[in-house]
Design a protein around this motif. Structure first.
Motif, short mmCIF file in Angstrom:
data_model
loop_
_atom_site.label_atom_id
_atom_site.label_comp_id
_atom_site.label_asym_id
_atom_site.label_seq_id
_atom_site.Cartn_x
_atom_site.Cartn_y
_atom_site.Cartn_z
N PRO A 1 6.71 22.44 9.61
CA PRO A 1 6.04 23.64 9.09
C PRO A 1 7.03 24.72 8.67
O PRO A 1 8.19 24.71 9.09
CB PRO A 1 5.22 24.10 10.30
CG PRO A 1 6.07 23.71 11.47
CD PRO A 1 6.69 22.38 11.08
N VAL B 1 4.75 29.48 10.58
CA VAL B 1 3.76 28.63 11.27
C VAL B 1 4.32 28.16 12.60
O VAL B 1 3.62 28.18 13.63
CB VAL B 1 3.38 27.44 10.38
CG1 VAL B 1 2.45 26.49 11.14
CG2 VAL B 1 2.71 27.92 9.10
N VAL C 1 -0.76 18.81 8.55
CA VAL C 1 -1.07 19.83 7.55
C VAL C 1 -2.09 19.27 6.57
O VAL C 1 -2.00 18.13 6.11
CB VAL C 1 0.20 20.30 6.79
CG1 VAL C 1 0.92 19.13 6.11
CG2 VAL C 1 -0.15 21.38 5.79
N ARG D 1 -3.46 20.31 2.99
CA ARG D 1 -3.18 21.20 1.85
C ARG D 1 -4.35 21.16 0.86
O ARG D 1 -4.96 20.12 0.65
CB ARG D 1 -1.88 20.79 1.14
CG ARG D 1 -0.67 20.75 2.04
CD ARG D 1 0.60 20.49 1.24
NE ARG D 1 1.73 20.17 2.11
CZ ARG D 1 2.49 21.08 2.71
NH1 ARG D 1 2.24 22.37 2.50
NH2 ARG D 1 3.49 20.71 3.50
N ALA E 1 -3.01 25.91 2.96
CA ALA E 1 -2.66 24.86 3.90
C ALA E 1 -3.17 25.24 5.28
O ALA E 1 -3.11 26.41 5.67
CB ALA E 1 -1.15 24.63 3.94
N TRP F 1 -2.66 24.15 9.33
CA TRP F 1 -1.73 23.43 10.22
C TRP F 1 -2.37 23.25 11.59
O TRP F 1 -2.88 24.21 12.17
CB TRP F 1 -0.42 24.21 10.34
CG TRP F 1 0.31 24.36 9.04
CD1 TRP F 1 0.09 25.32 8.08
CD2 TRP F 1 1.36 23.53 8.55
NE1 TRP F 1 0.95 25.14 7.03
CE2 TRP F 1 1.75 24.06 7.29
CE3 TRP F 1 2.03 22.40 9.05
CZ2 TRP F 1 2.77 23.48 6.53
CZ3 TRP F 1 3.04 21.84 8.30
CH2 TRP F 1 3.40 22.37 7.05
N GLU G 1 -5.49 26.81 15.29
CA GLU G 1 -5.21 26.53 13.87
C GLU G 1 -4.37 27.65 13.30
O GLU G 1 -4.56 28.81 13.65
CB GLU G 1 -6.51 26.41 13.06
CG GLU G 1 -6.29 26.18 11.57
CD GLU G 1 -7.51 26.53 10.72
OE1 GLU G 1 -7.35 26.63 9.49
OE2 GLU G 1 -8.60 26.72 11.29
#
Length: 273
Positions: A121, A125, A139, A141, A155, A157, A234
């Motif tokens: 990341p 992040v 991830v 996207r 995005a 993560w 998240e």
């Protein structure tokens, strides 16, 4: 005004010719003389109309593109941009009384999932999760499109231990917001969230995807969501073309308390970095 609907250029004015032309084109768009999606005359044609060099008109077009009024399609021409995105994407808007998609937004914008993988990341992040920079995270996207342009690069993560072997790690859309899928898969509920918005210049990839010049600012969101134990569930990122994006949030203003200290600290909601 000339028969083309434009005024002339005043060579003796303090304003540069390309800015004089920009003011006239801007006014024409605001009046609705040129509708959203309408194609402008070619650069040589505009140069002839105003009696200036083509380079002057190109500077005008570049300026109005940065302002978000025009969009240039390679091999086609320059058009009035059809969308100025009114954005309600702050935490309380996403997790408010009406959890889930807003019908008006779904009608105007289309989200396209482009990749689901494990990746190292960005630093922001990793910092949000409190993990080393080399940690692999899942991830997801995506791009958000209107009819004529990409208006968001995003995005989400997630920790591998939350997503491994589940729908969260597959390249599939859910027909509902991601956080609802995360809640069902993990059994953890989104309870609090923070949004940090910064302005910066785009990366080369962002500029190409958003169809903006490299010197056009973008707005960048870092969204961190927490569960009931204040553990990160998240981390999401979103990048929008600044001139084409309006951030809007409605909120109530609390009534002052009679015992409030009017000479106290400055507004704690204003953070200067």
């Amino acid at each position: 005004m000339t028969e083309t609907g434009f005024g002339g250029i005043n060579p003796g004015a303090a304003e540069h010719p390309h800015r004089q032309i920009a003011a006239q084109l801007r006014a024409k768009i605001r009046r609705g003389d040129w509708a959203a999606g309408e194609q402008l005359p070619s650069i040589p044609a505009l140069a002839q109309m105003f009696g200036v060099a083509k380079q002057t008109v190109q500077r005008t077009i570049d300026q109005l593109r940065v302002e978000g009024l025009l969009i240039t399609k390679p091999g086609s021409g320059t058009y009035v941009r059809g969308t100025r995105r009114r954005l309600n994407r702050l935490s309380r808007g996403r997790y408010g009384a009406h959890r889930g998609y807003h019908a008006d937004l779904a009608a105007r914008y289309r989200q396209q999932l482009t990749e689901v993988t494990r990746s190292v990341p960005p630093a922001e992040v990793a910092d949000a999760y409190g993990v080393p920079d080399s940690t692999l995270l899942v991830v997801r996207r995506h791009l958000v499109r209107t009819q004529d342009a990409v208006v968001e690069v995003g995005a989400a993560w997630l920790r591998p231990q939350d997503a491994a072997g589940t729908s969260l790690e597959r390249l599939e859309s859910f027909g509902r917001p991601l956080y609802q899928e995360v809640e069902e898969v993990t059994g953890r509920r989104y309870v609090t969230a923070t949004d940090t918005i910064t302005a910066r210049l785009p990366t080369r990839e962002e500029a190409e995807t958003l169809q903006i010049r490299p010197d056009t600012p973008v707005l960048h969101l870092l969204h961190v969501a927490y569960d009931g134990e204040h553990k990160v569930i998240e981390v999401a990122q979103a990048t929008w073309p600044g001139p084409m994006t309006t951030l809007t949030e409605e909120y109530r203003v609390p009534t002052p308390r009679p015992d409030a200290d009017l000479d106290g600290d400055p507004d704690p909601g204003l953070v200067l970095g």
